[in-house]
Design an enzyme around this catalytic site. Structure first.
Site, short mmCIF file in Angstrom:
data_model
loop_
_atom_site.label_atom_id
_atom_site.label_comp_id
_atom_site.label_asym_id
_atom_site.label_seq_id
_atom_site.Cartn_x
_atom_site.Cartn_y
_atom_site.Cartn_z
N GLY A 1 0.77 -1.24 0.00
CA GLY A 1 0.00 0.00 0.00
C GLY A 1 0.79 1.29 0.00
N GLU B 1 3.84 -7.05 1.68
CA GLU B 1 3.45 -7.34 0.30
C GLU B 1 3.56 -6.07 -0.57
OE1 GLU B 1 -0.58 -8.59 0.87
OE2 GLU B 1 -0.04 -10.50 1.79
N CYS C 1 -12.10 4.68 -29.08
CA CYS C 1 -13.35 5.40 -29.35
C CYS C 1 -14.23 5.54 -28.12
CB CYS C 1 -14.07 4.72 -30.48
SG CYS C 1 -13.07 4.81 -31.97
N1 LLP Z 1 -1.43 -7.04 -1.00
C1 LLP Z 1 -2.72 -7.14 -1.37
C2 LLP Z 1 -3.58 -8.12 -0.69
C3 LLP Z 1 -3.24 -6.31 -2.37
O1 LLP Z 1 -4.51 -6.41 -2.73
C4 LLP Z 1 -2.38 -5.38 -3.02
C5 LLP Z 1 -2.88 -4.51 -4.09
C6 LLP Z 1 -1.03 -5.33 -2.61
C7 LLP Z 1 -0.60 -6.17 -1.59
C8 LLP Z 1 -0.04 -4.39 -3.23
O2 LLP Z 1 -0.36 -3.06 -3.01
P1 LLP Z 1 0.67 -1.90 -3.40
O3 LLP Z 1 1.88 -2.04 -2.53
O4 LLP Z 1 1.03 -2.05 -4.83
O5 LLP Z 1 -0.10 -0.66 -3.15
N2 LLP Z 1 -4.65 -1.17 -10.05
C9 LLP Z 1 -4.56 -0.18 -8.99
C10 LLP Z 1 -3.94 -0.77 -7.73
C11 LLP Z 1 -4.68 -1.97 -7.21
C12 LLP Z 1 -4.03 -2.58 -5.99
C13 LLP Z 1 -4.66 -3.86 -5.61
N3 LLP Z 1 -4.08 -4.52 -4.48
C14 LLP Z 1 -3.79 1.03 -9.49
O6 LLP Z 1 -3.39 1.05 -10.65
O7 LLP Z 1 -3.60 2.00 -8.75
#
Ligand code: LLP
Length: 419
Positions: free
Chosen positions: A240, A275, A343
């Protein structure tokens, strides 16, 4: 910090001028910098060295390219996966199954069986129902599944609604006040080794406070569960951490994040699992595109580029900002709208943006496109699947081919009764 820099007025990825890649591979194309990827992987990993016991699982969804996973495997990262497809990629990259964490609200029985068969290290359970099913499947295979229970801490992550996951109204995890009971019941199942809690409240977080609030709640629950006599040895704190997309934006540094985690988790005596996705891969890539034409507009010119929302979905889906820079800027700027050829009006990368002056045939990049870029690409409007290139010093290679519409068409069938 990244390794996309101007040298002699031309944007380079490490030592490779981007026009060289455009000429040989065509556009649009994602370009990753291996040095940037390695650097971010190390900065995050090293920041967490202030914590006693750490497990790092890279969120594969942010960039599942095999070459990217190879680099991260070599840096000691495990994998956080949310489908059998992601798991197979992690294994193909050489990440040990024992270092794979299987997350996701809809793991199928087939996915659970496959993950158990290869020795997946941990399942993050999203519900009591899922835990019961996993326990049954594991027992039927003569195995015990190692798992944590994902809680929904009901904390507002303060990010875009479509990437918030830790509020009570989101589908993820089990309600905080029911988690203790579910933990107790699942712990009694012979096919399950429930060893901890997991949480992830959202992505692209600009502040640490929501994470701190969620971790604090999780810590209290952990102590309560231990008080009931159950073991909690692992706490998965998710991902996150956000990254700046706009020049000048300030985001928490990995060291600040680590210091907060150290403070909140002092005395937990548990392995802390992480993560991270975007914070590792976001800055490691750009989407290289060519200007198809500049069209006059009512208010501002429309810069029509050959990349579109099918190649980079974030602006269309989350109103996300990606800096746009000419590969060989001439100096002056202009106010323009940047759009793709698809489009529908959601195929808009920027409105009324101050950008380098560009003209037909010029190359440009969307920056910070290494996370949730190529991985979310599709072939809408029967466009090709966007290719990916990795640069390493002066070397570069195509690490994912452009998949042409003809290849996709060849997988389609007209049934006899229509012929
Ligand atoms: N762990 C879990 C359970 C998750 O659902 C996610 C992301 C992460 C870790 C990794 O999160 P990060 O460190 O990358 O913030 N497509 C969206 C982001 C979706 C994230 C979904 N889950 C975007 O382009 O902003």
């Amino acid at each position: 910090m990244d390794h996309f820099e101007y040298r002699g007025g031309v944007l380079h990825a490490e030592d490779v001028p981007l026009p060289v890649i455009a000429a040989e591979v065509g556009t649009p194309v994602y370009v990753y910098s291996r040095a940037t990827l390695t650097r971010h992987a190390r900065v995050f990993r090293d920041a967490l060295k202030v914590l006693p016991k750490v497990h790092l699982a890279f969120a594969v969804k942010s960039n599942p390219n095999l070459a990217v996973l190879k680099v991260l495997a070599a840096e000691g990262y495990g994998a956080d996966v949310v489908s059998a497809g992601e798991m197979e990629r992690a294994l193909a990259a050489g990440i040990p199954a024992a270092d794979v964490v299987f997350s996701g609200v809809g793991k199928t029985a087939a996915e659970m069986r496959r993950a158990l068969a290869v020795g997946c290290g941990q399942f993050n359970l999203e519900s009591e129902e899922e835990g019961i099913e996993l326990a049954e499947i594991a027992a039927s295979m003569g195995l015990v599944a190692t798992a944590t229970l994902r809680i929904n801490p009901d904390v507002d992550a303060g990010t875009h609604a479509k990437i918030s996951t830790g509020k009570a109204e989101n589908k993820f995890g089990v309600p905080f006040d029911r988690a203790g009971g579910i933990y107790a019941r699942l712990s009694a199942l012979p096919g399950l080794n429930l060893r901890g809690l997991a949480l992830h409240i959202g992505s692209q977080l600009a502040k640490l406070d929501p994470l701190e609030a969620a971790f604090t709640k999780a810590g209290a629950l952990m102590q309560a569960i231990r008080g009931e006599g159950f073991a909690v040895t692992h706490m998965d704190l998710g991902g996150g951490v956000g990254v700046p997309y706009k020049a000048g934006d300030v985001f928490p540094q990995p060291a600040e994040y680590a210091a907060m985690v150290a403070r909140v988790t002092a005395g937990w005596d548990a392995t802390l699992m992480f993560e991270p996705g975007r914070v590792i891969t976001g800055n490691t890539g750009v989407l290289l595109t060519e200007v198809v034409r500049v069209k006059q507009g009512a208010l501002h010119p429309w810069v029509v580029v050959d990349a579109a929302m099918n190649d980079l979905a974030r602006p269309a889906m989350y109103d996300a900002w990606h800096d746009f820079s000419a590969v060989a800027p001439t100096g002056p700027t202009m106010t323009a709208n940047i759009v793709g050829p698809i489009c529908e009006s959601s195929d808009t990368f920027a409105m009324a943006r101050e950008i380098d002056v560009v003209a037909r045939g010029d190359l440009a990049v969307f920056r910070t496109a290494g996370a949730y870029g190529a991985t979310m690409a599709n072939t809408y409007n029967s466009r090709p699947m966007v290719p990916e290139v990795m640069v390493d010093g002066g070397k570069w290679a195509v690490v994912a081919d452009r998949i042409e519409p003809a290849t996709i068409l060849s997988a389609e069938r007209v049934p006899d009764w229509l012929a």
